[in-house]
Design a protein around this motif. Structure first.
Motif, PDB file in Angstrom:
ATOM      1  N   THR A   5       0.915  -1.236  -0.107  1.00 16.55           N
ATOM      2  CA  THR A   5       0.037   0.049   0.155  1.00 16.55           C
ATOM      3  C   THR A   5       0.902   1.282   0.092  1.00 16.55           C
ATOM      4  OG1 THR A   5      -1.604  -1.354   1.351  1.00 16.55           O
ATOM      5  CG2 THR A   5      -1.806   0.911   1.157  1.00 16.55           C
ATOM      6  N   GLU A   6       1.803   1.253   0.669  1.00 14.31           N
ATOM      7  CA  GLU A   6       2.824   2.385   0.516  1.00 14.31           C
ATOM      8  C   GLU A   6       3.335   2.744  -0.614  1.00 14.31           C
ATOM      9  OE1 GLU A   6       5.593   1.148   3.736  1.00 14.31           O
ATOM     10  OE2 GLU A   6       4.383   2.026   5.185  1.00 14.31           O
ATOM     11  N   VAL A   7       3.725   1.632  -1.629  1.00 17.30           N
ATOM     12  CA  VAL A   7       4.122   1.908  -2.855  1.00 17.30           C
ATOM     13  C   VAL A   7       3.238   2.561  -3.537  1.00 17.30           C
ATOM     14  CG1 VAL A   7       5.046   0.702  -4.785  1.00 17.30           C
ATOM     15  CG2 VAL A   7       5.984   0.108  -2.813  1.00 17.30           C
ATOM     16  N   ASP A  52      -2.272  15.008   2.190  1.00 19.46           N
ATOM     17  CA  ASP A  52      -0.774  14.896   1.762  1.00 19.46           C
ATOM     18  C   ASP A  52       0.380  14.096   2.582  1.00 19.46           C
ATOM     19  OD1 ASP A  52      -0.602  16.635   3.742  1.00 19.46           O
ATOM     20  OD2 ASP A  52       0.328  18.476   2.719  1.00 19.46           O
ATOM     21  N   ASP A  53      -0.316  13.419   3.726  1.00 16.19           N
ATOM     22  CA  ASP A  53       0.449  12.553   4.385  1.00 16.19           C
ATOM     23  C   ASP A  53       0.280  11.245   3.991  1.00 16.19           C
ATOM     24  OD1 ASP A  53       1.277  11.107   6.640  1.00 16.19           O
ATOM     25  OD2 ASP A  53       0.488  12.488   8.071  1.00 16.19           O
ATOM     26  N   SER A  54       1.407  10.522   3.550  1.00 20.55           N
ATOM     27  CA  SER A  54       1.431   9.342   3.074  1.00 20.55           C
ATOM     28  C   SER A  54       0.940   8.133   3.958  1.00 20.55           C
ATOM     29  CB  SER A  54       2.708   9.051   2.380  1.00 20.55           C
ATOM     30  OG  SER A  54       3.857   8.719   3.311  1.00 20.55           O
ATOM     31  N   ARG A  55       1.270   8.632   5.489  1.00 21.13           N
ATOM     32  CA  ARG A  55       1.050   7.593   6.438  1.00 21.13           C
ATOM     33  C   ARG A  55      -0.638   7.683   6.381  1.00 21.13           C
ATOM     34  NH1 ARG A  55      -0.387   8.751  11.172  1.00 21.13           N
ATOM     35  NH2 ARG A  55       0.446  10.836  11.126  1.00 21.13           N
ATOM     36  N   VAL A  56      -1.447   8.591   6.558  1.00 21.75           N
ATOM     37  CA  VAL A  56      -2.675   8.817   6.687  1.00 21.75           C
ATOM     38  C   VAL A  56      -3.497   7.995   5.425  1.00 21.75           C
ATOM     39  CG1 VAL A  56      -4.688  10.195   6.697  1.00 21.75           C
ATOM     40  CG2 VAL A  56      -2.403  10.850   7.963  1.00 21.75           C
ATOM     41  N   LEU A  57      -2.767   8.328   4.576  1.00 18.35           N
ATOM     42  CA  LEU A  57      -3.462   7.565   3.138  1.00 18.35           C
ATOM     43  C   LEU A  57      -3.305   6.112   3.081  1.00 18.35           C
ATOM     44  CD1 LEU A  57      -2.297  10.329   0.579  1.00 18.35           C
ATOM     45  CD2 LEU A  57      -4.532   9.851   1.088  1.00 18.35           C
ATOM     46  N   THR A  58      -2.045   5.549   3.693  1.00 20.69           N
ATOM     47  CA  THR A  58      -1.590   4.120   3.799  1.00 20.69           C
ATOM     48  C   THR A  58      -2.694   3.590   4.712  1.00 20.69           C
ATOM     49  OG1 THR A  58       0.632   4.649   3.134  1.00 20.69           O
ATOM     50  CG2 THR A  58       0.025   2.528   4.353  1.00 20.69           C
ATOM     51  N   HIS A  62      -9.926   7.312   8.687  1.00 19.75           N
ATOM     52  CA  HIS A  62      -8.634   8.082   8.708  1.00 19.75           C
ATOM     53  C   HIS A  62      -8.580   9.212   7.931  1.00 19.75           C
ATOM     54  CE1 HIS A  62      -6.869   4.303  10.370  1.00 19.75           C
ATOM     55  NE2 HIS A  62      -7.721   3.518   9.491  1.00 19.75           N
ATOM     56  N   LEU A  63      -9.587   9.505   6.895  1.00 19.60           N
ATOM     57  CA  LEU A  63      -9.396  10.818   6.080  1.00 19.60           C
ATOM     58  C   LEU A  63     -10.625  11.637   6.522  1.00 19.60           C
ATOM     59  CD1 LEU A  63      -8.906   9.367   2.581  1.00 19.60           C
ATOM     60  CD2 LEU A  63      -7.348  10.252   4.001  1.00 19.60           C
ATOM     61  N   GLY A  64     -11.382  11.236   7.583  1.00 21.32           N
ATOM     62  CA  GLY A  64     -12.378  12.191   8.161  1.00 21.32           C
ATOM     63  C   GLY A  64     -13.779  12.045   7.255  1.00 21.32           C
ATOM     64  N   PRO A  65     -15.168  12.558   7.771  1.00 23.66           N
ATOM     65  CA  PRO A  65     -16.109  12.325   7.070  1.00 23.66           C
ATOM     66  C   PRO A  65     -16.313  13.031   5.779  1.00 23.66           C
ATOM     67  CG  PRO A  65     -16.391  13.891   8.963  1.00 23.66           C
ATOM     68  CD  PRO A  65     -15.028  13.448   8.894  1.00 23.66           C
ATOM     69  N   PHE A  72       1.016   7.427  -6.319  1.00 19.12           N
ATOM     70  CA  PHE A  72      -0.017   8.098  -6.831  1.00 19.12           C
ATOM     71  C   PHE A  72      -0.114   9.300  -5.935  1.00 19.12           C
ATOM     72  CE2 PHE A  72      -0.301   4.014  -9.015  1.00 19.12           C
ATOM     73  CZ  PHE A  72      -0.579   4.417 -10.575  1.00 19.12           C
ATOM     74  N   ALA A  73       0.713   9.725  -5.266  1.00 15.59           N
ATOM     75  CA  ALA A  73       0.661  10.953  -4.263  1.00 15.59           C
ATOM     76  C   ALA A  73      -0.178  12.182  -4.961  1.00 15.59           C
ATOM     77  CB  ALA A  73       1.994  11.362  -3.685  1.00 15.59           C
TER      78      ALA A  73
END
Length: 196
Positions: A19-21, A35-41, A86-89, A26-27
């Motif tokens: 998932t990190e890759v 813009d936080d890759s940890r949150v998106l992962t 993780h991303l909010g409502p 596709f950042a």
């Protein structure tokens, strides 16, 4: 040494790295949501169907990935509650709806024997080392497919378009993008390759 394995063969311990890759590759596309890759992962790792992803592994680490689907197969199974957690409502709901509308469901022309290769990306620190080429060559050697398609590549993605052309893919469709100036690219390019 580059070794290519299916995600489910690598197993759950590799899920986060895969998932990190995806997220880093596709950042730019995910930047609206975070813009936080940890949150998106955190938001996306649950939804990857590991048996649909192939992973190029270098020194035990996921270095490049690509999804492979055929017919009506999916590569994601998103859960609204997990993404919103993780991303909010607002961003979570929008992200979920975009994943469902853009990345789920078979496209016109999908059929048995035709592999759609998607989400091809290489982790930044492994770029330029032949990892994506090795991954693509592995996919193109899978015996169950007679034809391959890559859809919706940005026309500004010269490295990807160059690699696919070098491997024998040819442009099959060019779809103009609305508001190209704002989007930063003019068209999505699809490419195909039929086995001899």
């Amino acid at each position: 040494m580059i070794e290519v394995k299916r995600g489910d063969e690598l197993g759950e311990p590799y899920r986060r790295g895969i998932t990190e890759v995806l997220v880093r590759g596709f950042a730019e596309d995910f930047a609206y949501f975070s813009d936080d890759s940890r949150v998106l992962t955190d938001a996306f790792e649950h939804m990857l169907l590991l048996d649909r992803f192939y992973v190029a592994v270098v020194d035990g680490e996921p270095a490049a990935i690509a999804s492979v689907t055929e017919g009506t197969q999916e590569c994601f199974a998103p859960r609204w509650d997990r993404i919103r957690q993780h991303l909010g409502p607002v961003h979570g709901t929008m992200s979920y709806l975009i994943v469902r509308s853009q990345f789920l469901g078979a496209y016109d022309g999908a059929r048995a024997g035709l592999a759609e290769i998607g989400f091809v990306t290489t982790a930044p620190r492994f770029q330029g080392r032949g990892v994506a080429t090795a991954l693509m060559r592995h996919l193109m050697a899978l015996p169950e497919y007679e034809e391959y398609v890559l859809r919706d590549i940005k026309d500004t993605n010269a490295p990807a378009l160059g690699l696919y052309t070098k491997l024998g893919f040819a442009e099959s469709v060019r779809r103009p993008v609305r508001f190209a100036k704002r989007a930063g690219f003019a068209a999505y390019v699809s490419m195909s390759l039929a086995r001899d």
